[in-house]
Design a protein around this motif. Structure first.
Motif, PDB file in Angstrom:
ATOM      1  N   LEU A  44       0.870  -1.130  -0.077  1.00  0.00           N
ATOM      2  CA  LEU A  44       0.104  -0.117  -0.068  1.00  0.00           C
ATOM      3  C   LEU A  44       0.859   1.274   0.069  1.00  0.00           C
ATOM      4  O   LEU A  44       0.470   2.226  -0.974  1.00  0.00           O
ATOM      5  CB  LEU A  44      -1.071  -0.157   1.175  1.00  0.00           C
ATOM      6  CG  LEU A  44      -2.187  -1.116   1.141  1.00  0.00           C
ATOM      7  CD1 LEU A  44      -2.784  -0.830   2.592  1.00  0.00           C
ATOM      8  CD2 LEU A  44      -3.267  -0.276  -0.073  1.00  0.00           C
ATOM      9  N   GLU A  45       1.923   1.314   0.729  1.00  0.00           N
ATOM     10  CA  GLU A  45       2.620   2.551   0.793  1.00  0.00           C
ATOM     11  C   GLU A  45       3.661   2.621  -0.474  1.00  0.00           C
ATOM     12  O   GLU A  45       3.839   3.781  -0.629  1.00  0.00           O
ATOM     13  CB  GLU A  45       3.888   2.258   2.035  1.00  0.00           C
ATOM     14  CG  GLU A  45       3.357   2.295   3.261  1.00  0.00           C
ATOM     15  CD  GLU A  45       2.323   3.431   3.451  1.00  0.00           C
ATOM     16  OE1 GLU A  45       2.967   4.737   3.275  1.00  0.00           O
ATOM     17  OE2 GLU A  45       1.117   3.343   4.146  1.00  0.00           O
ATOM     18  N   LEU A  46       3.785   1.464  -0.964  1.00  0.00           N
ATOM     19  CA  LEU A  46       4.748   1.666  -2.406  1.00  0.00           C
ATOM     20  C   LEU A  46       3.734   2.342  -3.367  1.00  0.00           C
ATOM     21  O   LEU A  46       4.143   2.841  -4.372  1.00  0.00           O
ATOM     22  CB  LEU A  46       5.071   0.342  -2.503  1.00  0.00           C
ATOM     23  CG  LEU A  46       6.517  -0.219  -2.081  1.00  0.00           C
ATOM     24  CD1 LEU A  46       6.968  -1.628  -2.348  1.00  0.00           C
ATOM     25  CD2 LEU A  46       7.372   0.909  -2.368  1.00  0.00           C
ATOM     26  N   ASN A  47       2.460   1.760  -3.354  1.00  0.00           N
ATOM     27  CA  ASN A  47       1.458   2.146  -4.418  1.00  0.00           C
ATOM     28  C   ASN A  47       1.187   3.992  -4.176  1.00  0.00           C
ATOM     29  O   ASN A  47       1.256   4.796  -5.072  1.00  0.00           O
ATOM     30  CB  ASN A  47       0.134   1.732  -4.059  1.00  0.00           C
ATOM     31  CG  ASN A  47      -0.829   1.904  -5.187  1.00  0.00           C
ATOM     32  OD1 ASN A  47      -0.468   1.666  -6.328  1.00  0.00           O
ATOM     33  ND2 ASN A  47      -1.895   2.502  -4.847  1.00  0.00           N
ATOM     34  N   LYS A  48       1.098   4.238  -3.007  1.00  0.00           N
ATOM     35  CA  LYS A  48       1.180   5.704  -2.603  1.00  0.00           C
ATOM     36  C   LYS A  48       2.469   6.460  -3.098  1.00  0.00           C
ATOM     37  O   LYS A  48       2.359   7.427  -3.753  1.00  0.00           O
ATOM     38  CB  LYS A  48       1.188   5.894  -1.139  1.00  0.00           C
ATOM     39  CG  LYS A  48      -0.037   5.468  -0.415  1.00  0.00           C
ATOM     40  CD  LYS A  48       0.094   5.722   1.101  1.00  0.00           C
ATOM     41  CE  LYS A  48      -1.269   5.143   1.780  1.00  0.00           C
ATOM     42  NZ  LYS A  48      -1.084   5.355   3.275  1.00  0.00           N
ATOM     43  N   TYR A  49       3.778   5.772  -3.115  1.00  0.00           N
ATOM     44  CA  TYR A  49       4.957   6.170  -3.527  1.00  0.00           C
ATOM     45  C   TYR A  49       4.982   6.280  -5.051  1.00  0.00           C
ATOM     46  O   TYR A  49       5.361   7.483  -5.489  1.00  0.00           O
ATOM     47  CB  TYR A  49       5.999   5.439  -2.987  1.00  0.00           C
ATOM     48  CG  TYR A  49       7.294   5.678  -3.394  1.00  0.00           C
ATOM     49  CD1 TYR A  49       8.017   6.999  -3.538  1.00  0.00           C
ATOM     50  CD2 TYR A  49       8.071   4.703  -3.863  1.00  0.00           C
ATOM     51  CE1 TYR A  49       9.285   7.437  -3.851  1.00  0.00           C
ATOM     52  CE2 TYR A  49       9.287   5.015  -4.386  1.00  0.00           C
ATOM     53  CZ  TYR A  49      10.022   6.090  -4.156  1.00  0.00           C
ATOM     54  OH  TYR A  49      11.283   6.428  -4.570  1.00  0.00           O
ATOM     55  N   ALA A  50       4.350   5.463  -5.622  1.00  0.00           N
ATOM     56  CA  ALA A  50       4.123   5.507  -7.103  1.00  0.00           C
ATOM     57  C   ALA A  50       3.301   6.735  -7.471  1.00  0.00           C
ATOM     58  O   ALA A  50       3.584   7.476  -8.525  1.00  0.00           O
ATOM     59  CB  ALA A  50       3.661   4.053  -7.687  1.00  0.00           C
ATOM     60  N   GLU A  51       2.271   6.987  -6.777  1.00  0.00           N
ATOM     61  CA  GLU A  51       1.305   7.980  -6.968  1.00  0.00           C
ATOM     62  C   GLU A  51       2.325   9.572  -6.850  1.00  0.00           C
ATOM     63  O   GLU A  51       1.924  10.684  -7.606  1.00  0.00           O
ATOM     64  CB  GLU A  51      -0.009   8.222  -6.445  1.00  0.00           C
ATOM     65  CG  GLU A  51      -0.723   6.657  -6.575  1.00  0.00           C
ATOM     66  CD  GLU A  51      -1.061   6.611  -8.162  1.00  0.00           C
ATOM     67  OE1 GLU A  51      -1.407   7.833  -8.867  1.00  0.00           O
ATOM     68  OE2 GLU A  51      -0.992   5.615  -8.732  1.00  0.00           O
ATOM     69  N   LYS A  52       2.972   9.569  -5.540  1.00  0.00           N
ATOM     70  CA  LYS A  52       3.764  10.681  -5.838  1.00  0.00           C
ATOM     71  C   LYS A  52       4.746  10.733  -6.609  1.00  0.00           C
ATOM     72  O   LYS A  52       4.881  12.126  -7.358  1.00  0.00           O
ATOM     73  CB  LYS A  52       4.727  10.442  -4.258  1.00  0.00           C
ATOM     74  CG  LYS A  52       3.695  10.375  -3.029  1.00  0.00           C
ATOM     75  CD  LYS A  52       2.665  11.516  -2.814  1.00  0.00           C
ATOM     76  CE  LYS A  52       1.733  11.347  -1.444  1.00  0.00           C
ATOM     77  NZ  LYS A  52       0.940  12.192  -1.384  1.00  0.00           N
ATOM     78  N   LEU A  53       5.389   9.916  -7.092  1.00  0.00           N
ATOM     79  CA  LEU A  53       6.417  10.047  -8.405  1.00  0.00           C
ATOM     80  C   LEU A  53       5.417  10.448  -9.420  1.00  0.00           C
ATOM     81  O   LEU A  53       6.026  11.218 -10.253  1.00  0.00           O
ATOM     82  CB  LEU A  53       6.859   8.598  -8.541  1.00  0.00           C
ATOM     83  CG  LEU A  53       7.872   8.250  -7.541  1.00  0.00           C
ATOM     84  CD1 LEU A  53       8.486   6.930  -7.839  1.00  0.00           C
ATOM     85  CD2 LEU A  53       9.119   9.178  -7.303  1.00  0.00           C
ATOM     86  N   LEU A  54       4.252  10.098  -9.847  1.00  0.00           N
ATOM     87  CA  LEU A  54       3.562  10.343 -10.942  1.00  0.00           C
ATOM     88  C   LEU A  54       3.146  11.786 -10.796  1.00  0.00           C
ATOM     89  O   LEU A  54       3.267  12.579 -11.682  1.00  0.00           O
ATOM     90  CB  LEU A  54       2.261   9.448 -11.017  1.00  0.00           C
ATOM     91  CG  LEU A  54       1.199   9.893 -11.924  1.00  0.00           C
ATOM     92  CD1 LEU A  54       1.918   9.628 -13.519  1.00  0.00           C
ATOM     93  CD2 LEU A  54      -0.001   8.869 -11.957  1.00  0.00           C
ATOM     94  N   PHE A  55       2.835  12.351  -9.647  1.00  0.00           N
ATOM     95  CA  PHE A  55       2.631  13.832  -9.306  1.00  0.00           C
ATOM     96  C   PHE A  55       3.626  14.437  -9.897  1.00  0.00           C
ATOM     97  O   PHE A  55       3.538  15.535 -10.459  1.00  0.00           O
ATOM     98  CB  PHE A  55       2.125  13.881  -7.810  1.00  0.00           C
ATOM     99  CG  PHE A  55       2.145  15.381  -7.595  1.00  0.00           C
ATOM    100  CD1 PHE A  55       1.240  16.235  -7.857  1.00  0.00           C
ATOM    101  CD2 PHE A  55       3.109  16.026  -6.878  1.00  0.00           C
ATOM    102  CE1 PHE A  55       1.165  17.755  -7.690  1.00  0.00           C
ATOM    103  CE2 PHE A  55       3.236  17.348  -6.463  1.00  0.00           C
ATOM    104  CZ  PHE A  55       2.113  18.249  -6.811  1.00  0.00           C
ATOM    105  N   ILE A  56       4.716  14.276  -9.513  1.00  0.00           N
ATOM    106  CA  ILE A  56       6.184  15.064  -9.901  1.00  0.00           C
ATOM    107  C   ILE A  56       6.177  14.768 -11.359  1.00  0.00           C
ATOM    108  O   ILE A  56       6.398  15.853 -12.037  1.00  0.00           O
ATOM    109  CB  ILE A  56       7.388  14.383  -9.217  1.00  0.00           C
ATOM    110  CG1 ILE A  56       7.202  14.542  -7.636  1.00  0.00           C
ATOM    111  CG2 ILE A  56       8.634  15.093  -9.771  1.00  0.00           C
ATOM    112  CD1 ILE A  56       8.271  13.807  -7.134  1.00  0.00           C
ATOM    113  N   ALA A  57       6.083  13.699 -12.077  1.00  0.00           N
ATOM    114  CA  ALA A  57       6.148  13.606 -13.415  1.00  0.00           C
ATOM    115  C   ALA A  57       5.150  14.620 -14.093  1.00  0.00           C
ATOM    116  O   ALA A  57       5.342  15.159 -15.197  1.00  0.00           O
ATOM    117  CB  ALA A  57       5.958  12.242 -13.787  1.00  0.00           C
ATOM    118  N   GLN A  58       3.993  14.436 -13.807  1.00  0.00           N
ATOM    119  CA  GLN A  58       2.853  15.137 -14.415  1.00  0.00           C
ATOM    120  C   GLN A  58       2.897  16.753 -14.321  1.00  0.00           C
ATOM    121  O   GLN A  58       2.531  17.455 -14.820  1.00  0.00           O
ATOM    122  CB  GLN A  58       1.381  14.811 -13.784  1.00  0.00           C
ATOM    123  CG  GLN A  58       1.120  13.563 -14.303  1.00  0.00           C
ATOM    124  CD  GLN A  58      -0.299  13.107 -13.595  1.00  0.00           C
ATOM    125  OE1 GLN A  58      -0.801  13.364 -12.500  1.00  0.00           O
ATOM    126  NE2 GLN A  58      -1.215  12.332 -14.253  1.00  0.00           N
TER     127      GLN A  58
END
Length: 240
Positions: free
Chosen positions: A197-211
């Motif tokens: 779950l935490e890694l999925n949150k981490y992935a979404e944070k990375l996507l936010f930076i990319a977007q």
């Protein structure tokens, strides 16, 4: 971009016209020179706007607090590549006890470390000197989020697993069923799912930076093909 500042240029030119009308010392060539200087200043301002960095506050998964810093293009590139790695691996998927194998998930987790290391090693020196930066986020998640789980469970489970998988009585058993005999199976799986779950949150944070990069480039009329994740992907679309 300069068109956005046409109103400012027009206003300044009106002031110059008034100066020409009421000031005998202000010559025609003085006006030309001043106008050229103004145009250069406006161009520099628009270029600064074009390439300016954006400040963002990122909540670090695993309850590790937050980090605020200015996102650069290098940050966004690293974030996008790492996002893809996470979203195409079992590490960021919730563990399915009927189909997943713990050893495979640990292999997937372990592979994230050299991938992230290579991405961070490719950062230019000026990015490394800028504090904080994307490296602070990535290293914090890896060292304080992922590594503690691996340190606690991976070695012990793998020693048990190596013997269990070779045990003659398990010859005809599914790996998913064999691993359930691990003495601390329930506790391990509980913590493994929490980490997923935490890694999925981490992935979404990375996507936010990319977007954030995608939004900036859209203003420059140079969109980049970044597509946010939508809905639940089929499990067989992921790398093992």
């Amino acid at each position: 971009m300069i068109e956005e500042y046409s109103f400012l240029l027009s206003f300044i030119l009106k002031i110059i016209k008034k100066l020409v009308e009421y000031t005998t010392l202000f010559t025609f060539w003085d006006g030309i020179l001043l106008t050229a200087i103004i145009v250069v200043i406006i161009y520099l301002v628009t270029q600064h706007k074009k390439y300016r960095v954006k400040s963002a506050t990122i909540n670090i998964p695993f309850s590790l607090g937050n980090i605020t810093y200015e996102l650069t293009e290098e940050d966004r590139i690293v974030a996008w590549k790492l996002y893809i790695q996470l979203k195409t691996r079992k590490a960021a998927l919730i563990f399915d006890e009927d189909y997943d194998v713990v050893a495979d998930v640990y292999d997937s987790l372990y592979e994230i470390f050299p991938i992230a290391r290579d991405l961070l090693m490719g950062l230019p020196l000026d990015e490394i000197q800028r504090k904080p930066n994307i490296a602070d986020l990535v290293l914090r998640v890896q060292n304080d989020g992922i590594r503690p789980h691996l340190t606690k469970w991976q070695s012990d489970f793998r020693r048990w697993w190596a013997k269990a998988i070779e045990y003659p009585g398990n010859k005809d058993s599914r790996p998913q069923d064999i691993q359930k005999n691990y003495p601390k199976y329930e506790e391990l799986i509980k913590e493994l799912k929490e980490m997923n779950l935490e890694l999925n949150k981490y992935a979404e944070k990375l996507l936010f930076i990319a977007q954030t990069s995608a939004q900036a480039r859209r203003k420059m009329k140079k969109p980049i093909p970044i597509q946010p994740s939508g809905g639940k992907e089929r499990r067989n679309n992921y790398e093992e």
